[in-house]
Structure formats: structure tokens, C-alpha cells
Design a protein around this motif. Structure first.
Motif, PDB file in Angstrom:
ATOM      1  N   PHE A  38       2.871 -65.132  -3.356  1.00  0.00           N
ATOM      2  CA  PHE A  38       3.230 -65.894  -4.554  1.00  0.00           C
ATOM      3  C   PHE A  38       2.620 -67.299  -4.551  1.00  0.00           C
ATOM      4  O   PHE A  38       2.465 -67.914  -5.602  1.00  0.00           O
ATOM      5  N   LEU A  39       2.288 -67.805  -3.368  1.00  0.00           N
ATOM      6  CA  LEU A  39       1.768 -69.166  -3.267  1.00  0.00           C
ATOM      7  C   LEU A  39       0.462 -69.347  -4.037  1.00  0.00           C
ATOM      8  O   LEU A  39       0.187 -70.424  -4.551  1.00  0.00           O
ATOM      9  N   ASN A  40      -0.333 -68.283  -4.113  1.00  0.00           N
ATOM     10  CA  ASN A  40      -1.631 -68.376  -4.783  1.00  0.00           C
ATOM     11  C   ASN A  40      -1.610 -67.767  -6.189  1.00  0.00           C
ATOM     12  O   ASN A  40      -2.664 -67.554  -6.786  1.00  0.00           O
ATOM     13  N   LEU A  41      -0.429 -67.516  -6.711  1.00  0.00           N
ATOM     14  CA  LEU A  41      -0.309 -66.842  -7.997  1.00  0.00           C
ATOM     15  C   LEU A  41      -0.101 -67.856  -9.121  1.00  0.00           C
ATOM     16  O   LEU A  41       0.786 -68.700  -9.063  1.00  0.00           O
ATOM     17  N   ASN A  42      -0.948 -67.773 -10.135  1.00  0.00           N
ATOM     18  CA  ASN A  42      -0.906 -68.685 -11.283  1.00  0.00           C
ATOM     19  C   ASN A  42       0.442 -68.616 -11.996  1.00  0.00           C
ATOM     20  O   ASN A  42       0.917 -67.535 -12.345  1.00  0.00           O
ATOM     21  N   THR A  43       1.063 -69.781 -12.225  1.00  0.00           N
ATOM     22  CA  THR A  43       2.354 -69.817 -12.921  1.00  0.00           C
ATOM     23  C   THR A  43       2.217 -70.342 -14.351  1.00  0.00           C
ATOM     24  O   THR A  43       3.211 -70.588 -15.021  1.00  0.00           O
ATOM     25  N   ALA A  44       0.988 -70.496 -14.821  1.00  0.00           N
ATOM     26  CA  ALA A  44       0.773 -71.016 -16.176  1.00  0.00           C
ATOM     27  C   ALA A  44       0.909 -69.917 -17.227  1.00  0.00           C
ATOM     28  O   ALA A  44       1.135 -70.197 -18.405  1.00  0.00           O
ATOM     29  N   ILE A  45       0.780 -68.667 -16.806  1.00  0.00           N
ATOM     30  CA  ILE A  45       0.858 -67.537 -17.736  1.00  0.00           C
ATOM     31  C   ILE A  45       2.293 -67.035 -17.809  1.00  0.00           C
ATOM     32  O   ILE A  45       2.903 -66.719 -16.779  1.00  0.00           O
TER      33      ILE A  45
ATOM     34  N   SER B  25      -3.409 -59.808 -23.702  1.00  0.00           N
ATOM     35  CA  SER B  25      -2.318 -60.612 -24.233  1.00  0.00           C
ATOM     36  C   SER B  25      -2.119 -61.852 -23.361  1.00  0.00           C
ATOM     37  O   SER B  25      -2.564 -61.905 -22.213  1.00  0.00           O
ATOM     38  N   LYS B  26      -1.440 -62.838 -23.911  1.00  0.00           N
ATOM     39  CA  LYS B  26      -1.198 -64.084 -23.181  1.00  0.00           C
ATOM     40  C   LYS B  26       0.089 -64.018 -22.375  1.00  0.00           C
ATOM     41  O   LYS B  26       0.734 -65.028 -22.131  1.00  0.00           O
ATOM     42  N   ILE B  27       0.462 -62.819 -21.965  1.00  0.00           N
ATOM     43  CA  ILE B  27       1.685 -62.654 -21.180  1.00  0.00           C
ATOM     44  C   ILE B  27       1.498 -61.519 -20.182  1.00  0.00           C
ATOM     45  O   ILE B  27       0.757 -60.569 -20.441  1.00  0.00           O
ATOM     46  N   ARG B  28       2.138 -61.637 -19.033  1.00  0.00           N
ATOM     47  CA  ARG B  28       2.067 -60.587 -18.023  1.00  0.00           C
ATOM     48  C   ARG B  28       3.315 -59.709 -18.080  1.00  0.00           C
ATOM     49  O   ARG B  28       4.418 -60.191 -18.334  1.00  0.00           O
ATOM     50  N   ILE B  29       3.126 -58.435 -17.812  1.00  0.00           N
ATOM     51  CA  ILE B  29       4.213 -57.474 -17.685  1.00  0.00           C
ATOM     52  C   ILE B  29       4.437 -57.241 -16.201  1.00  0.00           C
ATOM     53  O   ILE B  29       3.495 -56.912 -15.469  1.00  0.00           O
ATOM     54  N   VAL B  30       5.658 -57.414 -15.736  1.00  0.00           N
ATOM     55  CA  VAL B  30       5.947 -57.330 -14.303  1.00  0.00           C
ATOM     56  C   VAL B  30       6.936 -56.183 -14.033  1.00  0.00           C
ATOM     57  O   VAL B  30       8.029 -56.146 -14.594  1.00  0.00           O
ATOM     58  N   ASP B  31       6.516 -55.257 -13.190  1.00  0.00           N
ATOM     59  CA  ASP B  31       7.315 -54.090 -12.835  1.00  0.00           C
ATOM     60  C   ASP B  31       7.961 -54.340 -11.476  1.00  0.00           C
ATOM     61  O   ASP B  31       7.276 -54.388 -10.449  1.00  0.00           O
TER      62      ASP B  31
ATOM     63  N   LEU C 128      12.464 -63.481  -8.893  1.00  0.00           N
ATOM     64  CA  LEU C 128      13.332 -63.827 -10.015  1.00  0.00           C
ATOM     65  C   LEU C 128      13.828 -65.274  -9.956  1.00  0.00           C
ATOM     66  O   LEU C 128      13.952 -65.939 -10.979  1.00  0.00           O
ATOM     67  N   ILE C 129      14.090 -65.755  -8.765  1.00  0.00           N
ATOM     68  CA  ILE C 129      14.636 -67.110  -8.625  1.00  0.00           C
ATOM     69  C   ILE C 129      13.560 -68.188  -8.725  1.00  0.00           C
ATOM     70  O   ILE C 129      13.798 -69.273  -9.265  1.00  0.00           O
ATOM     71  N   ASN C 130      12.350 -67.873  -8.264  1.00  0.00           N
ATOM     72  CA  ASN C 130      11.329 -68.914  -8.117  1.00  0.00           C
ATOM     73  C   ASN C 130      10.230 -68.920  -9.173  1.00  0.00           C
ATOM     74  O   ASN C 130       9.441 -69.867  -9.224  1.00  0.00           O
ATOM     75  N   ARG C 131      10.160 -67.913 -10.035  1.00  0.00           N
ATOM     76  CA  ARG C 131       9.085 -67.875 -11.031  1.00  0.00           C
ATOM     77  C   ARG C 131       9.484 -68.677 -12.263  1.00  0.00           C
ATOM     78  O   ARG C 131      10.222 -68.202 -13.136  1.00  0.00           O
ATOM     79  N   ASN C 132       8.997 -69.880 -12.365  1.00  0.00           N
ATOM     80  CA  ASN C 132       9.326 -70.752 -13.493  1.00  0.00           C
ATOM     81  C   ASN C 132       8.751 -70.244 -14.817  1.00  0.00           C
ATOM     82  O   ASN C 132       9.220 -70.620 -15.886  1.00  0.00           O
TER      83      ASN C 132
END
Length: 200
Positions: free
Chosen positions: A19-26, A72-78, A103-107
Motif C-alpha cells: 500500500f505504501l507505493n499505491l496512488n491515493t489520488a484516484i 473511468s476515474k475511479i477504481r473498483i476494489v474486490d 478499509l481504515i487507511n485508504r483516504n
């Protein structure tokens, strides 16, 4: 971490460090529910593809999988299913920790869509998960799946029971979406909700 844009599948994450290298802008929306509730079938319908693996054996998804809907400008997370699983206790503990961390840390998480099997209704494990989401101030919406496997009267009763339970606990949430892959019910409503969350 894997990547395959062609099939609308982006990548998988199986450990917290990734998760450290995962973009949180999307912005992201996540799909959760008991094992074998129909998440993969729903996601495949949502992304117009068969990128998500469908299995009759519960607990086959053991990592968090990320998808996109046609640029799309949104990600779908399974998210991996909770409840009964063919996975080992060690594997279950690992992916439950992974789910909680996500769930707790993804802003950028906009909403969790919690899937409920229409034939089973809300179980205690689902209710506990709802309370956990509320405790952690995570927005959620219920989706009643496999409605083609029950009659209209049973569907109406299931929706009423969910509403009564929510009201009895003083819970406020978005309207429950009744979904069926085969009847193509609820897919338009779900896509509209996601579009709003993506800002489109």
C-alpha cells in the motif's frame, strides 16, 4: 503486484507493505461480503468483462484486487470474502488483516458496497461488519444479490427486513440495491452510484 490494463484488471495486493507505493489520488469503491455471495459475478458485470475469477468454492479471493471501468476515474476494489472459507486459518488471518488495513487507511475510499445474499438475508457476521464500518466512520451501502433465485414476495420481504433492522438500530444509509446478474437488475443503479462518487 500484477498489472493487466487490457482486461480492466489493474493489480492485486497481498501484503500491507504494498500500500505504501499505491496512488491515493484516484477515488475507490470497495465490494465486500460473505464468501460466495456473488462479488466476482457482480464485478464482471460492472466492468463489462470477465476479469474477476468466479468460483463455487468460498474463499478463493485471498488478495485485494483492483479494477477499472473503461478508463473511468475511479477504481473498483474486490475485497476477500469473510465467513466460511476453504483457506487455511493462517491465510484467513492474513487477508482479514489486509482488509482491515485497507478499509481504515485508504483516504480515497469513497464507499463500501456490502453484498448480502437474498436467500440468506442479514446474518450476524454481516451485522457485525456493518457496526464495524460505522465505528470506523466508513460509508457503506447494501446490495442484495442473487435476487433471481427467490420470488418477488421473498425479495420484498428481504428488503423490508433489512430496512426494519436498520431502523431498529437507528442506522442511516443509502437505499439497498437489489441485484441480479441474470436478470440485469440493479446494474444501472449501481453504475449511477459509482459515477456520482467518481465525480463524473
Amino acid at each position: 503486484m500484477k498489472s493487466d490494463q487490457k482486461n480492466c484488471f489493474l493489480f492485486s495486493i497481498s501484503d500491507v507493505k504494498s500500500f505504501l507505493n499505491l496512488n491515493t489520488a484516484i477515488p475507490e469503491v470497495a465490494f465486500a461480503g460473505r464468501s460466495n455471495v456473488g462479488k466476482s459475478s457482480l464485478i464482471n458485470k460492472l466492468i463489462y468483462n470477465k476479469a474477476a475469477r468466479v468460483s463455487s468454492k468460498p474463499g478463493c479471493t485471498r488478495q485485494i484486487n483492483f479494477y477499472t471501468i473503461h478508463n473511468s476515474k475511479i477504481r473498483i476494489v474486490d475485497l476477500p470474502g469473510y465467513g466460511y472459507s476453504i483457506a487455511s486459518k493462517q491465510d484467513i488471518a492474513q487477508y482479514l488483516k489486509l482488509i482491515e488495513h485497507y478499509l481504515i487507511n485508504r483516504n480515497n475510499l469513497q464507499r463500501v458496497f456490502l453484498l448480502i445474499d437474498a436467500r440468506r438475508g442479514l446474518k450476524e457476521i454481516d451485522e457485525d461488519f456493518v457496526f464495524w464500518l460505522i465505528q470506523n466512520q466508513i460509508s457503506f451501502q447494501l446490495i442484495l444479490t442473487k435476487i433471481d433465485k427467490i420470488g418477488l414476495d421473498s425479495l420484498t420481504l428481504s428488503l423490508e427486513n433489512i430496512k426494519k433492522w436498520m431502523n431498529s438500530k437507528g442506522l442511516l444509509t443509502y437505499p439497498t440495491i437489489a441485484f441480479s446478474v441474470y436478470q440485469k437488475s440493479g446494474i444501472k443503479e449501481l453504475r449511477n452510484e459509482i459515477a456520482k462518487l467518481s465525480g463524473e
